[in-house]
Design a protein around this motif. Structure first.
Motif, PDB file in Angstrom:
ATOM      1  N   GLU A  57      42.961  41.157  47.687  1.00  0.00           N
ATOM      2  CA  GLU A  57      43.588  41.845  46.571  1.00  0.00           C
ATOM      3  C   GLU A  57      45.045  41.403  46.460  1.00  0.00           C
ATOM      4  O   GLU A  57      45.786  41.457  47.440  1.00  0.00           O
ATOM      5  CB  GLU A  57      43.506  43.362  46.793  1.00  0.00           C
ATOM      6  CG  GLU A  57      44.146  44.159  45.677  1.00  0.00           C
ATOM      7  CD  GLU A  57      44.103  45.673  45.934  1.00  0.00           C
ATOM      8  OE1 GLU A  57      43.354  46.110  46.820  1.00  0.00           O
ATOM      9  OE2 GLU A  57      44.844  46.389  45.241  1.00  0.00           O
ATOM     10  N   ARG A 102      48.629  41.734  43.910  1.00  0.00           N
ATOM     11  CA  ARG A 102      49.246  42.470  42.804  1.00  0.00           C
ATOM     12  C   ARG A 102      50.376  41.642  42.199  1.00  0.00           C
ATOM     13  O   ARG A 102      51.073  40.897  42.898  1.00  0.00           O
ATOM     14  CB  ARG A 102      49.737  43.844  43.266  1.00  0.00           C
ATOM     15  CG  ARG A 102      50.816  43.790  44.281  1.00  0.00           C
ATOM     16  CD  ARG A 102      51.389  45.192  44.543  1.00  0.00           C
ATOM     17  NE  ARG A 102      52.613  45.048  45.303  1.00  0.00           N
ATOM     18  CZ  ARG A 102      52.679  44.875  46.615  1.00  0.00           C
ATOM     19  NH1 ARG A 102      51.570  44.839  47.327  1.00  0.00           N
ATOM     20  NH2 ARG A 102      53.831  44.727  47.227  1.00  0.00           N
ATOM     21  N   ARG A 121      38.014  43.042  50.495  1.00  0.00           N
ATOM     22  CA  ARG A 121      38.268  42.205  49.329  1.00  0.00           C
ATOM     23  C   ARG A 121      39.699  41.681  49.354  1.00  0.00           C
ATOM     24  O   ARG A 121      40.619  42.384  49.754  1.00  0.00           O
ATOM     25  CB  ARG A 121      38.053  43.005  48.040  1.00  0.00           C
ATOM     26  CG  ARG A 121      36.634  43.447  47.832  1.00  0.00           C
ATOM     27  CD  ARG A 121      36.473  44.125  46.492  1.00  0.00           C
ATOM     28  NE  ARG A 121      36.409  43.156  45.415  1.00  0.00           N
ATOM     29  CZ  ARG A 121      36.393  43.479  44.125  1.00  0.00           C
ATOM     30  NH1 ARG A 121      36.466  44.734  43.748  1.00  0.00           N
ATOM     31  NH2 ARG A 121      36.316  42.544  43.196  1.00  0.00           N
ATOM     32  N   ARG A 176      46.475  43.369  38.816  1.00  0.00           N
ATOM     33  CA  ARG A 176      45.830  43.138  40.112  1.00  0.00           C
ATOM     34  C   ARG A 176      44.678  42.168  39.942  1.00  0.00           C
ATOM     35  O   ARG A 176      44.000  42.202  38.908  1.00  0.00           O
ATOM     36  CB  ARG A 176      45.282  44.445  40.703  1.00  0.00           C
ATOM     37  CG  ARG A 176      46.389  45.333  41.205  1.00  0.00           C
ATOM     38  CD  ARG A 176      45.886  46.630  41.792  1.00  0.00           C
ATOM     39  NE  ARG A 176      47.039  47.445  42.153  1.00  0.00           N
ATOM     40  CZ  ARG A 176      47.658  47.383  43.330  1.00  0.00           C
ATOM     41  NH1 ARG A 176      47.202  46.594  44.274  1.00  0.00           N
ATOM     42  NH2 ARG A 176      48.709  48.128  43.579  1.00  0.00           N
ATOM     43  N   PHE A 198      41.258  40.557  42.150  1.00  0.00           N
ATOM     44  CA  PHE A 198      40.422  40.733  43.329  1.00  0.00           C
ATOM     45  C   PHE A 198      39.587  39.470  43.563  1.00  0.00           C
ATOM     46  O   PHE A 198      38.950  38.962  42.641  1.00  0.00           O
ATOM     47  CB  PHE A 198      39.479  41.933  43.157  1.00  0.00           C
ATOM     48  CG  PHE A 198      40.212  43.252  43.087  1.00  0.00           C
ATOM     49  CD1 PHE A 198      40.475  43.969  44.245  1.00  0.00           C
ATOM     50  CD2 PHE A 198      40.654  43.751  41.873  1.00  0.00           C
ATOM     51  CE1 PHE A 198      41.157  45.178  44.193  1.00  0.00           C
ATOM     52  CE2 PHE A 198      41.340  44.961  41.812  1.00  0.00           C
ATOM     53  CZ  PHE A 198      41.593  45.671  42.979  1.00  0.00           C
ATOM     54  N   ASP A 199      39.615  38.998  44.797  1.00  0.00           N
ATOM     55  CA  ASP A 199      38.776  37.873  45.238  1.00  0.00           C
ATOM     56  C   ASP A 199      38.998  36.611  44.402  1.00  0.00           C
ATOM     57  O   ASP A 199      38.052  35.839  44.166  1.00  0.00           O
ATOM     58  CB  ASP A 199      37.298  38.277  45.228  1.00  0.00           C
ATOM     59  CG  ASP A 199      37.022  39.404  46.214  1.00  0.00           C
ATOM     60  OD1 ASP A 199      37.728  39.480  47.233  1.00  0.00           O
ATOM     61  OD2 ASP A 199      36.124  40.220  45.947  1.00  0.00           O
TER      62      ASP A 199
END
Lengths: 138, 305
Positions: A117, A119, A115, A94, A96-97
């Motif tokens: 996100e 995957r 945020r 994953r 984030f940002d």
């Protein structure tokens, strides 16, 4: 060209040739007070050419971001002039940002302080999907 | 996550359990009539809906519970700029469970992350519609007697048709399933759906444009509406809206035990004259949907008969 060894700091090695500057910017190394060396197109047995970044201070690195941008990178932590720890990066499950969802129908386009996100859905093709709307990263 | 965002959040075992509960509710409704007494369902519908909202409300009433909520964004604080997160936290103070429909994809997931009660995705943009899929699975199992060994034709708007995406995901986990994806080029199934469900599991599928040339091979024909609300360009909608119209003449080429399904509402894509054909199952889907929602509400609230 000779660039001296560092006693305490980080060596980001095996950066795909030409991507060093991108990583330099993402890590905001221009804002650091310490010594930073960017080496482009260094000879490499494994990669023929590679980029290397040397940072004269141990700083917090977001390894997931580095792994997403260039999963072949090696991060070496140097203490007392010796290799203290070596991290071989891989594609993070994953992120984030790092990636912004381009789907105009996605909730991330309107919801405040949500945020971004993504995957990992296909490690071979390095495909990431938005965790909210499932749109592919572009 | 406490609720249900995506049909793939449920295992096949959990789906079987819900299907069995729904079957039992149909036979013994009295056993379930007061299981949710004192519980409240909030229906937060930021987009218009007839079936899904009323189905959730009927489901909760038939379990002995109560319902509160709104049926359009203009009558909620979203019109004042309230975030989905804040709405979810607020409604958690009033209700025991939430059913949310929202035009933004992923909004019910955000609500479920923030709410202190379970949130059920009642349709998010062109993305997912898991409770419709529960209704679809119930209908397929009741009509065909099985959920494996089926050739399923999906026809119409496969790009924005959220029910189609959820159904492909759900059916791709059963054995010997193949899909015939019938759509105009502009409304083909999104790549992420193919990658996530079909390519990943090696499910056989074909992408075709003609309904007439393929109807004879199908066990299930799932028709969908071309959705005006998903188009940014009205001219594109007008051009594509009547691409497929199922008529008795076209149906004459199909198997005698074909199951014709549609998530409804329909516009022109199924002629009204098809309704009397015994193969037309779309109104049975509506009824099955209510029973599946009852089973789901019970499961998420942790109540048992």
């Amino acid at each position: 060209m000779i660039i001296g060894q560092i006693k305490e700091g980080i060596v980001i090695d095996h950066i795909t040739a030409g991507r060093g500057m991108e990583i330099y910017k993402i890590l905001h190394l221009d804002e650091k007070e310490c010594v930073v060396a960017m080496i482009k197109n260094a000879d490499s047995k494994k990669m023929e050419k590679k980029d290397i970044i040397k940072i004269g201070e141990i700083i917090d690195l977001n390894l997931d971001v580095l792994g997403y941008i260039d999963p072949g990178i090696t991060v070496n932590i140097i203490k007392d002039g010796k290799l203290f720890k070596r991290e071989r990066l891989k594609l993070p499950e994953r992120v984030f940002d790092v990636i912004k969802c381009k789907n105009p129908r996605c909730i991330t386009s309107t919801e405040r302080e949500l945020r971004q996100e993504f995957r990992l859905t296909d490690p071979e093709k390095r495909t990431y999907c938005c965790a909210y709307c499932d749109a592919f990263a572009k | 996550m406490n609720g249900l965002n995506d049909i793939m959040d449920l295992s096949i075992g959990e789906i079987d359990e819900l299907l069995n509960t729904a079957d039992d509710i149909m036979v013994h409704p009295e056993k379930y009539a007061s299981l949710c007494k004192g519980k409240k369902l909030a229906t937060l519908f930021f987009e218009p809906s007839t079936r899904t909202r009323l189905s959730f409300e009927a489901a909760m009433y038939e379990l002995g519970g109560n319902v509160l909520g709104f049926s359009e964004a203009q009558s909620s604080s979203a019109s004042k700029g309230e975030s989905v997160s804040d709405t979810a936290k607020t409604v958690s103070c009033y209700a025991d469970i939430i059913a949310m429909r929202h035009p933004k994809e992923g909004a019910p997931k955000v609500a479920d992350m923030r709410a202190s009660v379970p949130v059920i995705n009642a349709g998010d943009g062109g993305h997912n519609h898991p409770t419709q899929t529960l209704a679809d699975l119930c209908t397929i199992r009741r009509e065909k007697g099985r959920l494996n060994g089926l050739t399923i034709g999906l026809c119409g708007d496969l790009m924005f048709g959220r029910t189609v995406h959820s159904l492909i995901g759900a059916m791709s986990r059963y054995e010997n399933i193949s899909f015939v994806l019938i759509s105009p080029d502009e409304l083909r199934i999104p790549e992420y759906v193919k990658a996530a469900y079909l390519a990943k599991s090696g499910i056989p599928y074909t992408e075709v444009r003609s309904l007439e040339d393929n109807i004879q091979n199908l066990d299930i024909l799932y028709m969908t509406r071309v959705q005006r609300e998903r188009f940014f360009n009205e001219a594109d909608y007008i051009r594509l809206k009547d691409t497929y119209i199922l008529t008795p003449e076209k149906l004459s080429k199909a198997k005698s035990d074909l199951c014709v399904m549609h998530p409804l509402p329909r516009v022109n894509e199924i002629s009204v004259s098809v309704d009397d054909d015994p193969r037309a199952c779309y109104f049975k889907q509506v009824l099955n949907g209510k029973f599946m929602r009852m089973a789901l509400i019970m499961k998420l609230l942790g109540v048992k008969a």
